[in-house]
Scaffold this motif. Structure first.
Motif, PDB file in Angstrom:
ATOM      1  N   ASN A   1      -1.175  -1.979  20.434  1.00  0.00           N
ATOM      2  CA  ASN A   1      -0.740  -2.896  19.367  1.00  0.00           C
ATOM      3  C   ASN A   1      -0.280  -2.104  18.148  1.00  0.00           C
ATOM      4  O   ASN A   1      -0.720  -2.317  17.033  1.00  0.00           O
ATOM      5  CB  ASN A   1      -1.891  -3.850  19.021  1.00  0.00           C
ATOM      6  N   SER A   2       0.562  -1.136  18.399  1.00  0.00           N
ATOM      7  CA  SER A   2       1.071  -0.217  17.368  1.00  0.00           C
ATOM      8  C   SER A   2      -0.030   0.582  16.697  1.00  0.00           C
ATOM      9  O   SER A   2      -0.099   0.705  15.492  1.00  0.00           O
ATOM     10  CB  SER A   2       1.911  -0.963  16.323  1.00  0.00           C
ATOM     11  N   LEU A   3      -0.929   1.137  17.527  1.00  0.00           N
ATOM     12  CA  LEU A   3      -1.983   1.997  16.990  1.00  0.00           C
ATOM     13  C   LEU A   3      -1.413   3.402  16.857  1.00  0.00           C
ATOM     14  O   LEU A   3      -1.542   4.228  17.757  1.00  0.00           O
ATOM     15  CB  LEU A   3      -3.193   1.989  17.930  1.00  0.00           C
TER      16      LEU A   3
ATOM     17  N   ASP B   1      -1.781   2.781   3.708  1.00  0.00           N
ATOM     18  CA  ASP B   1      -1.844   4.054   4.437  1.00  0.00           C
ATOM     19  C   ASP B   1      -2.463   5.149   3.578  1.00  0.00           C
ATOM     20  O   ASP B   1      -3.231   5.995   4.068  1.00  0.00           O
ATOM     21  CB  ASP B   1      -0.440   4.481   4.867  1.00  0.00           C
ATOM     22  N   LEU B   2      -2.143   5.145   2.307  1.00  0.00           N
ATOM     23  CA  LEU B   2      -2.685   6.143   1.386  1.00  0.00           C
ATOM     24  C   LEU B   2      -4.205   6.047   1.321  1.00  0.00           C
ATOM     25  O   LEU B   2      -4.921   7.051   1.497  1.00  0.00           O
ATOM     26  CB  LEU B   2      -2.076   5.933  -0.001  1.00  0.00           C
ATOM     27  N   VAL B   3      -4.721   4.846   1.098  1.00  0.00           N
ATOM     28  CA  VAL B   3      -6.172   4.649   1.000  1.00  0.00           C
ATOM     29  C   VAL B   3      -6.838   4.917   2.349  1.00  0.00           C
ATOM     30  O   VAL B   3      -7.912   5.530   2.413  1.00  0.00           O
ATOM     31  CB  VAL B   3      -6.486   3.226   0.504  1.00  0.00           C
ATOM     32  N   ARG B   4      -6.208   4.468   3.429  1.00  0.00           N
ATOM     33  CA  ARG B   4      -6.789   4.661   4.765  1.00  0.00           C
ATOM     34  C   ARG B   4      -6.974   6.140   5.086  1.00  0.00           C
ATOM     35  O   ARG B   4      -8.022   6.550   5.616  1.00  0.00           O
ATOM     36  CB  ARG B   4      -5.883   4.004   5.810  1.00  0.00           C
ATOM     37  N   ASN B   5      -5.994   6.947   4.762  1.00  0.00           N
ATOM     38  CA  ASN B   5      -6.076   8.378   5.072  1.00  0.00           C
ATOM     39  C   ASN B   5      -7.202   9.067   4.316  1.00  0.00           C
ATOM     40  O   ASN B   5      -7.997   9.807   4.898  1.00  0.00           O
ATOM     41  CB  ASN B   5      -4.732   9.048   4.749  1.00  0.00           C
TER      42      ASN B   5
ATOM     43  N   ASP C   1      -4.541  -2.425  12.686  1.00  0.00           N
ATOM     44  CA  ASP C   1      -3.432  -2.382  13.642  1.00  0.00           C
ATOM     45  C   ASP C   1      -2.946  -0.960  13.884  1.00  0.00           C
ATOM     46  O   ASP C   1      -2.182  -0.716  14.824  1.00  0.00           O
ATOM     47  CB  ASP C   1      -2.257  -3.231  13.127  1.00  0.00           C
ATOM     48  N   LYS C   2      -3.365  -0.014  13.040  1.00  0.00           N
ATOM     49  CA  LYS C   2      -2.855   1.354  13.139  1.00  0.00           C
ATOM     50  C   LYS C   2      -3.871   2.361  13.650  1.00  0.00           C
ATOM     51  O   LYS C   2      -3.551   3.534  13.793  1.00  0.00           O
ATOM     52  CB  LYS C   2      -2.334   1.809  11.773  1.00  0.00           C
ATOM     53  N   GLN C   3      -5.106   1.936  13.897  1.00  0.00           N
ATOM     54  CA  GLN C   3      -6.088   2.908  14.377  1.00  0.00           C
ATOM     55  C   GLN C   3      -7.203   2.233  15.164  1.00  0.00           C
ATOM     56  O   GLN C   3      -7.563   1.087  14.913  1.00  0.00           O
ATOM     57  CB  GLN C   3      -6.682   3.710  13.211  1.00  0.00           C
ATOM     58  N   LEU C   4      -7.712   2.970  16.129  1.00  0.00           N
ATOM     59  CA  LEU C   4      -8.810   2.518  16.974  1.00  0.00           C
ATOM     60  C   LEU C   4     -10.132   2.778  16.258  1.00  0.00           C
ATOM     61  O   LEU C   4     -10.314   3.826  15.660  1.00  0.00           O
ATOM     62  CB  LEU C   4      -8.777   3.280  18.301  1.00  0.00           C
TER      63      LEU C   4
ATOM     64  N   ASN D   1      -7.674  -6.658  11.997  1.00  0.00           N
ATOM     65  CA  ASN D   1      -7.046  -6.723  10.684  1.00  0.00           C
ATOM     66  C   ASN D   1      -5.768  -5.902  10.657  1.00  0.00           C
ATOM     67  O   ASN D   1      -5.699  -4.814  11.220  1.00  0.00           O
ATOM     68  CB  ASN D   1      -8.009  -6.214   9.606  1.00  0.00           C
ATOM     69  N   LYS D   2      -4.789  -6.427   9.965  1.00  0.00           N
ATOM     70  CA  LYS D   2      -3.515  -5.732   9.838  1.00  0.00           C
ATOM     71  C   LYS D   2      -3.641  -4.535   8.899  1.00  0.00           C
ATOM     72  O   LYS D   2      -3.038  -3.489   9.111  1.00  0.00           O
ATOM     73  CB  LYS D   2      -2.445  -6.698   9.309  1.00  0.00           C
ATOM     74  N   HIS D   3      -4.468  -4.708   7.842  1.00  0.00           N
ATOM     75  CA  HIS D   3      -4.540  -3.697   6.793  1.00  0.00           C
ATOM     76  C   HIS D   3      -5.937  -3.093   6.687  1.00  0.00           C
ATOM     77  O   HIS D   3      -6.938  -3.756   6.940  1.00  0.00           O
ATOM     78  CB  HIS D   3      -4.142  -4.301   5.445  1.00  0.00           C
ATOM     79  N   PHE D   4      -5.984  -1.841   6.289  1.00  0.00           N
ATOM     80  CA  PHE D   4      -7.265  -1.150   6.123  1.00  0.00           C
ATOM     81  C   PHE D   4      -8.113  -1.808   5.037  1.00  0.00           C
ATOM     82  O   PHE D   4      -9.335  -1.874   5.140  1.00  0.00           O
ATOM     83  CB  PHE D   4      -6.994   0.321   5.774  1.00  0.00           C
ATOM     84  N   GLN D   5      -7.470  -2.316   3.993  1.00  0.00           N
ATOM     85  CA  GLN D   5      -8.204  -2.914   2.876  1.00  0.00           C
ATOM     86  C   GLN D   5      -8.941  -4.187   3.269  1.00  0.00           C
ATOM     87  O   GLN D   5      -9.848  -4.624   2.561  1.00  0.00           O
ATOM     88  CB  GLN D   5      -7.243  -3.234   1.720  1.00  0.00           C
ATOM     89  N   THR D   6      -8.558  -4.803   4.373  1.00  0.00           N
ATOM     90  CA  THR D   6      -9.246  -6.012   4.824  1.00  0.00           C
ATOM     91  C   THR D   6     -10.070  -5.762   6.080  1.00  0.00           C
ATOM     92  O   THR D   6     -10.499  -6.695   6.754  1.00  0.00           O
ATOM     93  CB  THR D   6      -8.234  -7.139   5.097  1.00  0.00           C
ATOM     94  N   SER D   7     -10.303  -4.491   6.415  1.00  0.00           N
ATOM     95  CA  SER D   7     -11.096  -4.151   7.600  1.00  0.00           C
ATOM     96  C   SER D   7     -12.579  -4.294   7.288  1.00  0.00           C
ATOM     97  O   SER D   7     -12.986  -4.568   6.155  1.00  0.00           O
ATOM     98  CB  SER D   7     -10.795  -2.717   8.042  1.00  0.00           C
ATOM     99  N   ALA D   8     -13.407  -4.079   8.326  1.00  0.00           N
ATOM    100  CA  ALA D   8     -14.859  -4.231   8.168  1.00  0.00           C
ATOM    101  C   ALA D   8     -15.442  -3.226   7.181  1.00  0.00           C
ATOM    102  O   ALA D   8     -16.549  -3.420   6.679  1.00  0.00           O
ATOM    103  CB  ALA D   8     -15.540  -4.089   9.533  1.00  0.00           C
ATOM    104  N   SER D   9     -14.714  -2.148   6.867  1.00  0.00           N
ATOM    105  CA  SER D   9     -15.210  -1.166   5.892  1.00  0.00           C
ATOM    106  C   SER D   9     -15.318  -1.748   4.490  1.00  0.00           C
ATOM    107  O   SER D   9     -16.054  -1.232   3.653  1.00  0.00           O
ATOM    108  CB  SER D   9     -14.286   0.059   5.844  1.00  0.00           C
ATOM    109  N   PHE D  10     -14.582  -2.817   4.210  1.00  0.00           N
ATOM    110  CA  PHE D  10     -14.538  -3.371   2.861  1.00  0.00           C
ATOM    111  C   PHE D  10     -15.300  -4.690   2.743  1.00  0.00           C
ATOM    112  O   PHE D  10     -15.085  -5.448   1.804  1.00  0.00           O
ATOM    113  CB  PHE D  10     -13.086  -3.540   2.416  1.00  0.00           C
ATOM    114  N   LEU D  11     -16.200  -4.944   3.688  1.00  0.00           N
ATOM    115  CA  LEU D  11     -17.061  -6.113   3.576  1.00  0.00           C
ATOM    116  C   LEU D  11     -17.993  -5.952   2.385  1.00  0.00           C
ATOM    117  O   LEU D  11     -18.493  -4.855   2.115  1.00  0.00           O
ATOM    118  CB  LEU D  11     -17.886  -6.291   4.848  1.00  0.00           C
TER     119      LEU D  11
END
Length: 745
Positions: free
Chosen positions: A37-39, A113-117, A471-474, A517-527
């Motif tokens: 899925n475009s990972l 992408d900046l924050v995710r990296n 969507d960009k990483q496993l 989640n499409k974006h890192f900012q809305t992933s489980a890391s930001f609960l």
């Protein structure tokens, strides 16, 4: 008649029939579908172990390492850590430069992408700094470099300016979906809390305060966990049996497991003794936090950290604490009386302390943990000893993980598959790599189990998120525990408490795997903290379900079958985990109230100190007396790590109780319950407003009364169920186990 087969039989039968039906179409592990899925960052090399998970964890079999090439830690990079960090920061610098000139429709992807990296490399560094890896020092250095780079980003206004242009572009904003808008709002809230929206002078002042708060917090943590050293000549006689060094008794805790009342008392009084240095450090931390809150537009620090949480404001948290205390008080009072009688029997029969009336026995803070744990142990032993003479034999680490995997397959359609690690992928030879596969989506994550004891490990089990699902990483998670390895005759095993802890940590890890989640900012890391532990506590509740425990228990020899003639015994084992827990909840309520007061009422009126606030809340929220010249809160490093949010554990547990009752209480193996929980909770990560998501899932508003009731009711129920178990020779139905000579001889 087949519907009466045990649940384990269903699983085995289903897997057998499906394998026979499609034997020719079964694919090798390495060729199973990966839901890319475009990972973009997923370069996953699959290497099947073809080995039973139970045998691997019980150390009956070993998985060899694939030596073909060095893939780097977690299979993420082939370079050393320093070089990898340089590559990441170079990428971030390029992204930051692109943000300055990007069009508004590219802004969110670049910022995300900046924050995710940078967060991903920091998460790996944090894990390494706390792990048993030989790269521990490298991890600490990398963590420091990551913090320095994060400070550089916080001092830049590029991200805020780009996001502001995006929000002001009405056409682009209206075309964005809900997940994308929430990601932007989360980023903007971070910018506000970092002062990026202020003038350069105020921004610099806020950044300076943030760094000072971090430095003061680290100093407070170091002091809060520092051991107490008492010169032997000044030490009470009762403590002379404890470990010593350089002619001093060393207290690293308060000896809560000691059978001696005297040792526990003196250790507790010395370990929690009031320390002016710790008081001053905490005062400085609170002072700078208050300044930081004011500088960023909040009335107090608690208001700042509760923005975006499910509670939302200090007033809601205070109402929750007070309502829970009001509903819990009768149960806590009854429990205290029960423990006083138990302590009385200890003193009279076991330690020959003399003849006191029960009314003369007083419980102190150093008694409750030991007495309640002993009570639960005896309760389990008495109620189940005819059925389970050796409970740990049925809870070997390997069989528990394997059977939890079968349960996950039933409930979520998720399978755990042991995989052969590549060279350089693991940090210790005991670590096990599992692929998490969904029946329809293929590979959805990697899970590493670091279970066995080491001097470098922290005692409590924990779940490290190395990478969150987008969507960009496993996703990649590590579950770290501290179990004692087995020997040639007996595999490593669990007791009922460590079994529950394992289930809880697996529940937290599966949240990361099943989020979408499409974006890192809305992933489980930001609960938010009052949301991120809900899945873990829900799984802990499932571990206490007799049907689940009965399903998981399996003798390590595989020849013994657990007797099923008396299901009451399994019920007793699970019920015991909530017996005499009201006083523990009281303690948590008191500390949550202290934490909230410290972060809302500063500066304190009438010259009060944090210890004055602690003593007042201790008297208000618990049935235990405050011990003069002590300050247990100064030993709580959570006042820094969870400042203003210590209520979160109780809040999450209350919501988990609600969800468990509605989705899994009647059928803990319900696929409908699992799919519903995933569809309306797990898969959203932080992509929806927490309160709205939970209220939709549960079907009604979250009120303080409802949360308190959900938290208190299971404790009340367990205490009533256990009321028939009497350990006192007082004519109330005492078991023969406790029939002793009343003279105490």
């Amino acid at each position: 008649m087949i519907r009466y087969l045990p649940r384990r039989t269903y699983s085995v039968l289903r897997r057998f029939l499906s394998s026979q039906h499609s034997l020719d179409s079964v694919k090798p592990v390495e060729n199973r579908p990966v839901n890319t899925n475009s990972l973009h960052d997923n370069v996953v090399v699959r290497s099947p172990a073809n080995t039973d998970i139970e045998d691997i964890l019980n150390k009956k079999q070993q998985i060899s390492v694939n030596d073909e090439e060095n893939c780097g830690l977690f299979g993420l990079n082939k370079t050393d850590l320093e070089e990898h960090f340089t590559l990441v920061t170079t990428t971030c610098d390029n992204l930051l430069h692109q943000l300055e000139t990007s069009s508004t429709d590219e802004t969110l992807d670049l910022a995300d992408d900046l924050v995710r990296n940078i967060v991903s490399i920091s998460d790996m560094a944090l894990f390494l700094a706390q792990s048993t890896s030989d790269k521990r020092e490298e991890g600490r250095e990398l963590l420091k470099q990551g913090e320095d780079y994060m400070n550089k980003l916080n001092n830049s206004t590029v991200i805020f300016s780009a996001l502001k242009r995006l929000v002001e572009d009405t056409e682009t904003w209206e075309q964005m979906d809900g997940d994308s808008r929430r990601a932007v709002l989360i980023l903007l809230m971070d910018c506000k809390n970092n002062g990026t929206d202020q003038t350069p002078e105020k921004h610099a002042k806020i950044q300076n305060l943030i760094q000072q708060v971090g430095q003061d917090g680290i100093s407070f943590i170091k002091e809060s966990v520092a051991p107490v050293r008492i010169p032997i000549e000044e030490c009470p006689d009762s403590l002379l049996s404890l470990p010593s060094q350089d002619n001093k008794i060393v207290l690293t805790d308060w000896a809560d497991e000691s059978t001696s009342d005297s040792i526990r008392e003196h250790a507790w009084r010395n370990y929690y003794k009031y320390d002016p240095k710790k008081e001053a450090l905490l005062h400085d931390l609170l002072k700078k936090r208050h300044k930081l809150a004011k500088a960023t537009g909040y009335n107090n620090y608690a208001e700042r950290v509760l923005q975006g949480s499910m509670a939302g404001s200090p007033a809601v948290v205070k109402e929750f604490i007070d309502e829970t205390h009001e509903q819990l008080r009768p149960s806590a009072r009854d429990e205290m009386y029960e423990m006083e009688k138990f302590k009385y029997m200890h003193g009279k029969f076991w330690y020959n302390k003399g003849h006191l009336a029960v009314s003369e026995v007083v419980l102190f803070p150093w008694d409750t943990g030991y007495v309640s744990e002993d009570y639960r142990s005896l309760y389990i032993k008495e109620e189940s000893r005819l059925i389970l003479p050796s409970l740990p034999d049925f809870l070997s680490v390997g069989s528990v993980v394997e059977q939890i995997g079968v349960w996950m397959e039933d409930t979520f359609g998720v399978t755990l598959v042991a995989e052969r690690p590549l060279k350089g992928e693991l940090w210790h030879s005991d670590v096990i790599k599992l692929a998490v596969e969904h029946e329809k989506e293929g590979l959805i994550g990697l899970l590493y189990l670091d279970f066995y004891t080491s001097d470098k490990k922290r005692s409590p089990p924990c779940n490290h998120v190395i990478r969150s699902r987008t969507d960009k990483q496993l996703p990649i998670s590590v579950i770290e525990c501290n179990y004692t390895p087995g020997n040639g005759y007996r595999p490593p095993h669990l007791n009922i408490s460590t079994f529950e802890n394992m289930f809880r940590e697996l529940g937290s890890a599966i949240h990361n795997m099943l989020s979408r989640n499409k974006h890192f900012q809305t992933s489980a890391s930001f609960l938010s903290p009052d949301m991120k532990m809900i899945s873990g506590y829900l799984h802990q509740n499932l571990a206490r379900n007799p049907a689940v425990l009965n399903h998981v228990m399996k003798h390590h020899t595989r020849t013994s079958v657990i007797p099923r003639v008396n299901p009451i015994s399994v019920n007793a084992i699970t019920n015991a985990q909530l017996v005499l827990r009201a006083h523990e909840v009281e303690q948590q309520l008191a500390m949550s109230a202290v934490d909230l007061s410290l972060h809302t009422e500063f500066p304190f009126s009438d010259g009060r100190s944090s210890t004055d606030i602690y003593s007042w809340n201790c008297e208000k929220y618990t049935h235990l007396p405050y011990i003069e010249d002590t300050a247990p809160h100064l030993r709580s490093h959570q006042l820094y790590t969870q400042g203003g949010q210590m209520y979160s554990h109780l809040w999450c547990r209350a919501i988990a109780n609600i969800l468990y009752k509605e989705l899994f209480a009647l059928d803990p193996f319900s696929r409908h319950g699992g799919e519903y929980f995933r569809e309306h909770f797990l898969q959203h990560g932080a992509g929806k407003r927490p309160r709205e998501m939970v209220e939709y899932l549960t079907g009604s508003k979250l009120t303080a009364d409802r949360l308190a009731n959900a938290l208190v009711t299971p404790i009340e129920h367990s205490f009533k169920v256990a009321a028939g178990f009497k350990v006192f020779g007082d004519g109330l139905g005492a078991k023969q186990w406790w029939h002793r000579d009343v003279s105490g001889t």
